[in-house]
Design a protein around this motif. Structure first.
Motif, PDB file in Angstrom:
ATOM      1  N   GLU A  42       4.012  -7.877  10.732  1.00  0.00           N
ATOM      2  CA  GLU A  42       5.064  -6.875  10.566  1.00  0.00           C
ATOM      3  C   GLU A  42       6.109  -7.346   9.552  1.00  0.00           C
ATOM      4  O   GLU A  42       6.586  -6.565   8.732  1.00  0.00           O
ATOM      5  CB  GLU A  42       5.723  -6.578  11.910  1.00  0.00           C
ATOM      6  N   ARG A  58       4.636  -6.874   6.202  1.00  0.00           N
ATOM      7  CA  ARG A  58       4.679  -5.454   5.825  1.00  0.00           C
ATOM      8  C   ARG A  58       6.055  -5.085   5.279  1.00  0.00           C
ATOM      9  O   ARG A  58       6.181  -4.410   4.250  1.00  0.00           O
ATOM     10  CB  ARG A  58       4.347  -4.564   7.026  1.00  0.00           C
ATOM     11  N   GLN A  90       2.546   3.061  11.940  1.00  0.00           N
ATOM     12  CA  GLN A  90       2.376   1.624  12.062  1.00  0.00           C
ATOM     13  C   GLN A  90       2.749   1.152  13.464  1.00  0.00           C
ATOM     14  O   GLN A  90       2.137   0.235  14.015  1.00  0.00           O
ATOM     15  CB  GLN A  90       3.244   0.899  11.019  1.00  0.00           C
ATOM     16  N   THR A 148      -0.160   1.571  15.626  1.00  0.00           N
ATOM     17  CA  THR A 148      -1.167   0.543  15.320  1.00  0.00           C
ATOM     18  C   THR A 148      -0.808  -0.772  15.990  1.00  0.00           C
ATOM     19  O   THR A 148      -1.667  -1.456  16.578  1.00  0.00           O
ATOM     20  CB  THR A 148      -1.271   0.342  13.794  1.00  0.00           C
TER      21      THR A 148
END
Length: 362
Positions: free
Chosen positions: A234, A237, A347, A350
């Protein structure tokens, strides 16, 4: 040693030398330089200053609205002095300051809450807002009851609102430590530094993290390797979204944390310099909104970008934290609570599947 009395603490009342907002944190058997370091002092800013210089820096856009702390040797104890500050009153920092010793914190904030905290070897013993001493929490909230009553903070009185509570809280600190600073000692130059708690040993804020019950349950049940992986991925990202992925040392630090290796980012490292820049820019974005002389220093787009740098810095700090559950919770905060484009419901779904060990839908 003579006992600390009410006369020894009256100077902090009214418009005293420290004003309407300050934090005093006492640390036992820790010298001045080490006390500042524990608070997140930036080594290249360490020097002797006056309190007035700290007030000026705190109000200056050009200085990045720097937060400065001062250290004063009181013998067995060292007191950290934060004009306009509050870091030592935060649970995460107070407990970090107390590791291997004891720490006592007194906060005055005339526009928010006052505060008192006592921690021993990394554990919060008791904490409360001195105005309402009957509302306490911690591992042993009643440990200081005798000293509290002696300081005028009796939690059992019928009127549970204490006036001038921060003065009495400083007296309580003095009854614990046996010492308080004298205002004359604050009139000259003291050892000081800009402080950035990102570089301290404090854990990610306890309040940071997802609030959705499903995500909270998944985080609680996930194994450590999955938690570290989610925090790392994360944060990566976010770096990509903000075009920060090429920051020197960033990829290596995140990868090491995902492997469960200890990671320390020093303020004078390449990555540390970038972190300092992100945090400074984020602070300028926020504080300048209430600074008429500096509000126009940033456009709306620049301010939004700066705010997102602060969100990213917090997520990175969390991802590097060694305890995987706390790391994952705080690292997911931008995803679940952050501004667009950091907040991403797709996201988030996910990540929830990954934490549950579920396969991705085709």
């Amino acid at each position: 040693m003579a006992a600390v009395t009410r006369d020894d603490v009256e100077w902090v009342g009214g418009d005293g030398a420290l004003g309407e907002i300050f934090c005093l944190t006492f640390i036992k058997q820790v010298d001045e330089a080490e006390a500042l370091s524990r608070l997140g002092a930036l080594p290249d800013t360490l020097c002797r200053r006056t309190l007035q210089e700290a007030h000026e820096a705190y109000d200056s856009y050009e200085s990045g609205y720097a937060e400065l702390a001062f250290a004063l040797d009181l013998g067995t104890w060292t007191v950290l002095i934060e004009p306009d500050g509050f870091q030592g009153s935060l649970i995460e920092l107070l407990t970090a300051l107390s590791r291997g010793t004891e720490a006592v914190s007194v906060q005055r904030h005339d526009y928010a809450d006052h505060g008192f905290g006592y921690a021993v070897d990394g554990t919060l013993v008791t904490k409360f807002e001195p105005t309402w001493p009957d509302r306490r929490w911690g591992a042993e909230p009643d440990r200081l009851l005798e000293q509290m009553r002696a300081a005028g903070l009796d939690p059992d009185v019928e009127d549970d609102h204490v006036s001038g509570a921060y003065v009495k809280a400083l007296l309580l600190a003095g009854l614990i430590t046996g010492t308080v600073p004298h205002p004359d000692a604050l009139a000259g130059e003291l050892l000081s530094a800009e402080v950035e708690p990102w570089f301290s040993a404090a854990s990610p804020p306890l309040s940071h993290g997802p609030t959705d019950p499903e995500m909270t349950a998944a985080l609680r049940a996930a194994p450590p390797h999955l938690l570290r992986a989610v925090a790392a991925r994360e944060t990566t990202r976010l770096a990509t979204v903000l075009n920060l992925e090429d920051t020197p040392g960033l990829t290596e630090a995140i990868a090491a944390a995902e492997r469960g290796e200890p990671v320390t980012v020093s303020p004078d490292s390449e990555l540390g310099a970038h972190v300092r820049s992100w945090l400074r820019r984020s602070r300028q974005a926020g504080r300048s909104l209430n600074d008429p002389s500096a509000r126009s220093e940033m456009s709306d787009d620049e301010r939004n970008t700066a705010f997102m740098l602060g969100w990213f810095a917090d997520a990175l700090n969390a991802a590097l934290w060694p305890e995987p559950h706390a790391a994952a919770r705080a690292a997911l905060r931008p995803l679940t609570q952050g501004p667009p484009p950091l907040h991403d419901p797709v996201q988030e779904a996910t990540v929830l599947r990954v934490l549950r060990g579920e396969p991705n839908p085709k």
